[in-house]
Design a protein around this motif. Sequence first.
Motif, mmCIF file in Angstrom:
data_model
loop_
_atom_site.group_PDB
_atom_site.id
_atom_site.type_symbol
_atom_site.label_atom_id
_atom_site.label_comp_id
_atom_site.label_asym_id
_atom_site.label_seq_id
_atom_site.Cartn_x
_atom_site.Cartn_y
_atom_site.Cartn_z
ATOM 1 N N ILE A 90 -12.690 148.021 -1.044
ATOM 2 C CA ILE A 90 -12.370 147.343 -2.300
ATOM 3 C C ILE A 90 -11.302 148.058 -3.123
ATOM 4 O O ILE A 90 -10.314 147.459 -3.550
ATOM 5 N N ASP A 91 -11.491 149.346 -3.387
ATOM 6 C CA ASP A 91 -10.660 150.053 -4.360
ATOM 7 C C ASP A 91 -9.477 150.726 -3.673
ATOM 8 O O ASP A 91 -9.602 151.814 -3.096
ATOM 9 N N LEU A 92 -8.318 150.104 -3.730
ATOM 10 C CA LEU A 92 -7.128 150.624 -3.057
ATOM 11 C C LEU A 92 -6.578 151.873 -3.722
ATOM 12 O O LEU A 92 -5.760 152.578 -3.132
ATOM 13 N N SER A 93 -7.000 152.171 -4.950
ATOM 14 C CA SER A 93 -6.491 153.332 -5.674
ATOM 15 C C SER A 93 -7.410 154.544 -5.562
ATOM 16 O O SER A 93 -7.086 155.614 -6.075
ATOM 17 N N SER A 94 -8.545 154.396 -4.888
ATOM 18 C CA SER A 94 -9.544 155.462 -4.827
ATOM 19 C C SER A 94 -9.393 156.285 -3.559
ATOM 20 O O SER A 94 -9.490 155.759 -2.451
ATOM 21 N N ASP A 95 -9.173 157.596 -3.707
ATOM 22 C CA ASP A 95 -9.155 158.482 -2.543
ATOM 23 C C ASP A 95 -10.517 158.485 -1.853
ATOM 24 O O ASP A 95 -10.596 158.519 -0.619
ATOM 25 N N ARG A 96 -11.577 158.438 -2.633
ATOM 26 C CA ARG A 96 -12.910 158.501 -2.042
ATOM 27 C C ARG A 96 -13.181 157.275 -1.167
ATOM 28 O O ARG A 96 -13.752 157.389 -0.084
ATOM 29 N N ALA A 97 -12.759 156.097 -1.638
ATOM 30 C CA ALA A 97 -12.970 154.878 -0.851
ATOM 31 C C ALA A 97 -12.164 154.881 0.438
ATOM 32 O O ALA A 97 -12.486 154.147 1.376
ATOM 33 N N SER A 98 -11.124 155.694 0.511
ATOM 34 C CA SER A 98 -10.309 155.768 1.729
ATOM 35 C C SER A 98 -10.700 156.943 2.619
ATOM 36 O O SER A 98 -10.019 157.215 3.598
ATOM 37 N N GLY A 99 -11.808 157.644 2.264
ATOM 38 C CA GLY A 99 -12.333 158.677 3.151
ATOM 39 C C GLY A 99 -12.239 160.101 2.665
ATOM 40 O O GLY A 99 -12.523 161.028 3.436
ATOM 41 N N ALA A 100 -11.894 160.339 1.394
ATOM 42 C CA ALA A 100 -11.665 161.703 0.913
ATOM 43 C C ALA A 100 -12.914 162.570 0.924
ATOM 44 O O ALA A 100 -12.816 163.808 0.916
ATOM 45 N N GLU A 101 -14.106 161.962 0.952
ATOM 46 C CA GLU A 101 -15.348 162.733 0.982
ATOM 47 C C GLU A 101 -16.266 162.237 2.102
ATOM 48 O O GLU A 101 -17.486 162.418 2.032
ATOM 49 N N SER A 125 -19.182 138.378 -3.744
ATOM 50 C CA SER A 125 -18.294 139.170 -2.894
ATOM 51 C C SER A 125 -17.005 139.401 -3.660
ATOM 52 O O SER A 125 -16.456 138.485 -4.265
ATOM 53 N N SER A 126 -16.522 140.637 -3.605
ATOM 54 C CA SER A 126 -15.347 141.014 -4.386
ATOM 55 C C SER A 126 -14.112 141.085 -3.514
ATOM 56 O O SER A 126 -14.168 141.482 -2.344
ATOM 57 N N SER A 127 -12.993 140.734 -4.100
ATOM 58 C CA SER A 127 -11.700 140.994 -3.469
ATOM 59 C C SER A 127 -11.386 142.479 -3.580
ATOM 60 O O SER A 127 -12.140 143.261 -4.173
ATOM 61 N N GLU A 128 -10.263 142.891 -3.009
ATOM 62 C CA GLU A 128 -9.759 144.234 -3.269
ATOM 63 C C GLU A 128 -9.371 144.353 -4.741
ATOM 64 O O GLU A 128 -9.252 143.348 -5.461
ATOM 65 N N ILE A 129 -9.215 145.575 -5.202
ATOM 66 C CA ILE A 129 -8.708 145.820 -6.550
ATOM 67 C C ILE A 129 -7.210 146.076 -6.450
ATOM 68 O O ILE A 129 -6.788 147.042 -5.807
ATOM 69 N N TRP A 130 -6.424 145.210 -7.056
ATOM 70 C CA TRP A 130 -4.967 145.342 -7.017
ATOM 71 C C TRP A 130 -4.444 145.817 -8.367
ATOM 72 O O TRP A 130 -5.005 145.479 -9.422
ATOM 73 N N SER A 131 -3.369 146.572 -8.329
ATOM 74 C CA SER A 131 -2.729 147.047 -9.548
ATOM 75 C C SER A 131 -1.412 146.312 -9.771
ATOM 76 O O SER A 131 -0.790 145.817 -8.830
ATOM 77 N N PHE A 132 -0.991 146.247 -11.034
ATOM 78 C CA PHE A 132 0.331 145.685 -11.349
ATOM 79 C C PHE A 132 0.800 146.264 -12.682
ATOM 80 O O PHE A 132 -0.002 146.783 -13.470
#
Length: 469
Positions: free
Chosen positions: A144-155, A294-301
Amino acid sequence: MPFTHGQGETEYLGNIVVSGSADDKKWGSFPIGFDFDFFGVTHNVFWVSSNGLVMFGSGSNAFSNVSIPNTSRPDNYIAPFWDDLIIHSSGDIMYQTIGAAPNRKLVIQFSNMSFWTTTVLLGTIQVILYEGSNNIQMQYNSIIDLSSDRASGAEATVGLEDSDGTGGVLCSYNSAGYIYSGRAILFTPGGGTYTFDDNALFENILLVDVIPRAGFPNQVSPFHNSIVGEAVTFLWEAASHASSYFVLISQNADLSSPLHTSADLTTLSYEYIFLPDQSYYWSVIAKNSTGDESSSEIWSFQTSSSPPFLAVPQSIQLEQGALQILALKYTGGDAGSKTATVSSLPAEGVLYQNAGGIPGAQIATVPTDVTDASFNVIYSATGTTGNGVGSFDFHFSDGTGTSTNETYTINVSAPGVPKFLSASKELDRVEIIFDKDMTDPTGFHLEFAVEDNGVGLTSTSCTLKAGDP
């Protein structure tokens, strides 16, 4: 890159292990449905934990991840995402064995997972075990969270470990950026260990409850990391099983302290006015008839009084044989008309102009301008499978000039196992109707079982019925 869910996901009814909030829990044992070899030992049952582990021999609720190999407990596990996770109140863990011997698959699905101490969703993750080959696939349906290091595997730990912790295969340990939506990692056994391909083909499989939760909504605009004007129209595509939607807007990457939450919507758009030169984050949440989300990804702009003119890169996962409408997107530019141009062709499959939702003229040479006023084209996945085999480049032009070329990445996987609809018995054959068209069903008799009044029958071939298209 943000990930677009195709329309070809094959849904199967799952067996629910647990539904609703849970932290540091383990469950088991559950049947695999066939004999499965893991590091040389045959298993027919498995355990799962709320911390992202699939285990053999016994279960564990360990929440502090370690690298692989490690002789401390737990051992004997598959770790698609071992971290201090929780099951969100809207989430669950389920499993199902699909197909028929000797080509069955066990699908284990962690849906709407989250992290301890944070409210943002991690997403949905699957592990697939393959009968016969003893292959293992981890895949990430939605992060979901494209800006989160943790969501991409940092921990997180991603990999396999044997029964005593002296051997294993490590893909990633506390490495930000390794996990993302649409990634698939295939492990192949050999010589007492495994090799892995972390660019494997994603399998379009989704386990659902009796009343399925809404599908993952695909966002359209404003695109991730785009720069837009102050007046923003949020757009998204219809999600399967969705009866309503709402939009969350925040200036925090995890959507905490929302700036604005829309009312429930039955449309696929929403308008809002922002201050210029600010950063924002947004997500759209789909609800089914019972309120499951169900949630979409979190996008930034970012907002700007003069946003730059850019074509928007995208990525989508399709099954072989799919026919998919693709919307080419841009940001910025002047207020005048725009032209979209296809500047390279896919290596496999065919690209068409959109003629009212059906294929029009084939786009066979480049450059070719897109004729559809909404910049939609249609891709037919008629070629071979592979990551990127359907990809093509495109750009936009207007009174300010021409954008740089960007790529629409198209990954094509093999069709999922067809789902049975109905059957009728004849003297020496059975006519079976499935939910998928089959131009060449040769060999598909190995993917299902046939019984007559409870007695198993041996099927020797599978062909189209005479007269079928």
